[in-house]
Design an enzyme around this catalytic site. Structure first.
Site, mmCIF file in Angstrom:
data_model
loop_
_atom_site.group_PDB
_atom_site.id
_atom_site.type_symbol
_atom_site.label_atom_id
_atom_site.label_comp_id
_atom_site.label_asym_id
_atom_site.label_seq_id
_atom_site.Cartn_x
_atom_site.Cartn_y
_atom_site.Cartn_z
ATOM 1 N N LYS A 207 -1.501 2.047 6.245
ATOM 2 C CA LYS A 207 -1.404 3.171 7.178
ATOM 3 C C LYS A 207 -0.374 4.185 6.666
ATOM 4 C CE LYS A 207 -0.226 4.217 11.955
ATOM 5 N NZ LYS A 207 0.017 3.742 13.310
ATOM 6 N N GLU A 213 5.246 -4.182 -0.246
ATOM 7 C CA GLU A 213 4.371 -5.241 -0.765
ATOM 8 C C GLU A 213 3.059 -4.652 -1.278
ATOM 9 O OE1 GLU A 213 5.804 -5.105 2.188
ATOM 10 O OE2 GLU A 213 6.742 -7.006 2.738
ATOM 11 N N GLY A 268 -1.345 -0.446 13.547
ATOM 12 C CA GLY A 268 -1.733 -1.309 12.424
ATOM 13 C C GLY A 268 -2.534 -2.527 12.874
ATOM 14 N N ARG A 269 -2.034 -3.222 13.896
ATOM 15 C CA ARG A 269 -2.699 -4.459 14.319
ATOM 16 C C ARG A 269 -3.961 -4.205 15.145
ATOM 17 N NH1 ARG A 269 2.277 -3.518 16.150
ATOM 18 N NH2 ARG A 269 2.658 -3.266 18.367
ATOM 19 N N GLU A 354 3.591 -9.234 17.546
ATOM 20 C CA GLU A 354 4.153 -7.937 17.166
ATOM 21 C C GLU A 354 4.073 -6.966 18.352
ATOM 22 O OE1 GLU A 354 4.284 -6.321 12.810
ATOM 23 O OE2 GLU A 354 2.706 -5.198 13.802
ATOM 24 N N HIS A 385 -6.447 -33.873 14.344
ATOM 25 C CA HIS A 385 -5.892 -34.894 13.448
ATOM 26 C C HIS A 385 -4.539 -34.469 12.904
ATOM 27 C CE1 HIS A 385 -9.657 -37.178 13.539
ATOM 28 N NE2 HIS A 385 -10.207 -35.980 13.680
ATOM 29 N N LYS A 505 13.460 -4.731 6.652
ATOM 30 C CA LYS A 505 13.027 -3.826 5.577
ATOM 31 C C LYS A 505 14.223 -3.056 5.031
ATOM 32 C CE LYS A 505 8.415 -2.851 7.423
ATOM 33 N NZ LYS A 505 7.529 -1.837 7.972
HETATM 34 O O1 F6P Z 1 5.903 -4.459 8.929
HETATM 35 C C1 F6P Z 1 4.997 -4.448 9.964
HETATM 36 C C2 F6P Z 1 3.943 -3.395 9.759
HETATM 37 O O2 F6P Z 1 4.443 -2.144 10.022
HETATM 38 C C3 F6P Z 1 2.720 -3.689 10.623
HETATM 39 O O3 F6P Z 1 2.827 -3.203 11.892
HETATM 40 C C4 F6P Z 1 1.621 -3.092 9.803
HETATM 41 O O4 F6P Z 1 0.375 -3.563 10.202
HETATM 42 C C5 F6P Z 1 2.039 -3.534 8.419
HETATM 43 O O5 F6P Z 1 3.434 -3.414 8.428
HETATM 44 C C6 F6P Z 1 1.443 -2.766 7.284
HETATM 45 O O6 F6P Z 1 1.759 -1.399 7.331
HETATM 46 P P1 F6P Z 1 0.965 -0.349 6.481
HETATM 47 O O7 F6P Z 1 -0.462 -0.394 6.886
HETATM 48 O O8 F6P Z 1 1.618 0.968 6.781
HETATM 49 O O9 F6P Z 1 1.102 -0.718 5.027
#
Ligand code: F6P
Length: 547
Positions: A207, A213, A268-269, A354, A385, A505
């Site tokens: 987003k 990452e 995002g979620r 979240e 199990h 972060k």
């Molecule tokens: O760190 C949490 C977050 O902001 C989530 O809410 C989001 O889904 C995820 O990181 C990834 O963010 P982006 O889509 O901006 O890379």
């Protein structure tokens, strides 16, 4: 006078009522009412919900619904659906419902109808996915795409990964799908080892397009591809982006023509319905993706219009709150008896925790009640199990949702009967337990009696559907999204921001240069962190590249 819901008369009434319900065993509730199953079950949108195995009566439901009225839930539903800025701390609407607004009625944000943009992106997704699936879209050396790798994390990974996994039966036979999220090089490294660069398509999903990452994984993928194919021009044929941040996509070196847009009013979620769903669409085709949207839209309409007593998200939300706030239940399990939903608990962990893992109200007041339970779970039978011991005889109250598909994707003799009988056996046993008297009859000697007794009284919901189709999956996901909304409103918190992820972060951004520098550190954290930093630096190994 506090504005907290916990200071309301209805909260006090629920407390008093809990004292009445607490000593009553679920066995007794069933014994008292031969109509309990009929009374406490509801069918809507292709789902059948049995909530009779809960520690509640009709009075409980009345009181919980009064709590929802006290929280002005109906007004908030109207506000959500009309595009108000319900995400107050970020001054944004939360319009995932617009992404699946199949009626196409205008939905306004700041006076502008968002539907033309939503539909334009859906059209672009159709064109692109069709061309990849038909083999018209070719890699740089002219070969058809065979592997689709989504690089993203959090909402840009969990939702699409879960849906793609769940709808495996609908995948294009030529295509294989991969999801890279972890920044540990092992994740992308292991996947790249399996891939042929000439036939691989990367979808970079972020987003913000600032997520550490994702950007690192995207850089490594780009390096791998250009090293293998020997030309930067290959990028245009092997990389597309999904983002709200066009400038950052361009800065990263990607052609904006290969970008699929979405908007800041998509959390995002809640984003799998947007262009973030592209890896799903490529695998299952746009027609099936539209069925997923249809299923969610149907649930949206149900949520918007059904009376609270028959409203699935409202019922699930209020029942969950009953246990969190009045029975001290601090976790909730999600147990799909449908192997296709293996990743559903992981998706719900982000969606729910979240959204609701917060300690202040939307006005910034500290709450004096619990909010989000810890969400966990795994596919049924496997869980039996592993951790069901704790559900049956542990010391915690763990409300659990059992999700049951009547039909599996594979009709192998005997399998589905085993699934269904186990699911029913578990909810029955969790509810009934086994008394000392019943246990005595089953034992030869009394020696291990206390170990063989089951208290029962563990609450469960059972959600049944015919088969996991795209439509039903869309409905199920939307059900939990709106359950989150119901609880957020009742707890007075904003379920659409996530400030709690920021601090880590920020600290990581100061630790990264400290870790990379050869000089003594001048940033101080705490004695433990500084000590660990020193230890890690002393034991570092050199960076390896893909061969
Ligand atoms: O760190 C949490 C977050 O902001 C989530 O809410 C989001 O889904 C995820 O990181 C990834 O963010 P982006 O889509 O901006 O890379």
């Amino acid at each position: 006078m506090s504005n907290l819901i916990s200071h309301s008369a209805i909260w006090a009434a629920l407390k008093t009522h809990q004292a009445y319900i607490a000593p009553i065993h679920l066995r007794e509730l069933f014994a008292l009412d031969s109509q309990r199953f009929e009374r406490f079950s509801v069918k809507a949108c292709g789902l059948f919900l049995d909530y009779s195995k809960n520690r509640l009566t009709a009075d409980t439901l009345d009181l919980l619904q009064q709590l929802a009225v006290e929280a002005r839930l109906q007004d908030w539903i109207v506000r959500l659906f009309q595009g108000d800025k319900v995400n107050n701390t970020e001054q944004r609407a939360a319009l995932h419902i617009a992404l699946r607004n199949r009626s196409n009625r205008p939905i306004l944000v700041d006076g502008k109808d968002v539907m033309p943009d939503v539909n334009a992106v859906l059209d672009k997704m159709r064109q692109f996915s069709d061309s990849v699936r038909d083999g018209e879209w070719r890699g740089y050396t002219g070969k058809k795409i065979q592997s689709v790798v989504n690089i993203g994390i959090g909402g840009s990974d969990l939702g699409p990964a879960m849906v793609t996994r769940a709808l495996k039966a609908y995948h294009h036979p030529r295509l294989r799908s991969y999801f890279v999220s972890n920044v540990d090089g092992t994740h992308i490294g292991e996947i790249l080892d399996e891939l042929d660069p000439e036939t691989t398509l990367f979808i970079i999903a972020s987003k913000t397009f600032t997520t550490q990452e994702t950007l690192l994984n995207a850089q490594s993928a780009r390096q791998w591809l250009t090293d293998k194919l020997g030309n930067d021009k290959a990028i245009a044929k092997h990389f597309v982006a999904v983002s709200t941040a066009k400038d950052k996509v361009i800065e990263f070196g990607m052609d904006p023509a290969n970008m699929f847009e979405f908007w800041d009013w998509v959390g995002g979620r809640y984003s799998l319905w947007s262009a973030i769903g592209l890896p799903i669409v490529v695998m299952i085709g746009m027609d099936n993706f539209e069925k997923l949207l249809d299923g969610a839209h149907q649930l949206d309409q149900h949520f918007e219009t059904a009376p609270f007593k028959k409203n699935l998200p409202v019922l699930l939300g209020l029942i969950g709150l009953w246990y969190s706030n009045f029975f001290g239940a601090n976790s909730q399990a999600v147990l799909p008896y449908d192997y296709s939903l293996s990743l559903f608990p992981a998706h719900l962990q982000q969606l729910i925790m979240e959204s609701l893992g917060k300690r202040v109200t939307r006005d910034g007041d500290r709450v004096d009640y619990s909010t989000c339970p810890i969400i966990w779970g795994a596919p049924g039978n496997n869980g039996q199990h592993a951790f069901y011991q704790l559900l049956h005889q542990g010391t915690h109250c763990v409300p659990a949702d059992f999700l049951i598909a009547i039909e599996s994707q594979y009709q192998l003799a005997g399998h589905q009967d085993a699934v269904l009988s186990n699911a029913l056996a578990q909810t029955h046993a969790l509810m009934m337990g086994r008394t000392p008297e019943e246990t005595k009859q089953a034992l030869v000697s009394n020696e291990s009696l206390p170990h063989r007794v089951f208290p029962g009284n563990q609450p469960t919901n059972t959600l049944v559907y015919q088969k996991l189709t795209p439509q039903i999956l869309g409905t199920l996901i939307a059900l939990y999204e709106h359950k989150v909304f119901v609880q957020g409103i009742c707890w007075g918190i904003n379920p659409f921001d996530q400030w709690g992820v920021e601090l880590g972060k920020q600290v990581a951004s100061t630790l990264l240069p400290a870790l990379q520098s050869n000089e003594a550190d001048n940033v101080e954290h705490d004695l433990s962190t500084d000590g660990l930093l020193k230890y890690l630096k002393a034991h570092r190994y050199s960076v390896t590249r893909f061969s």
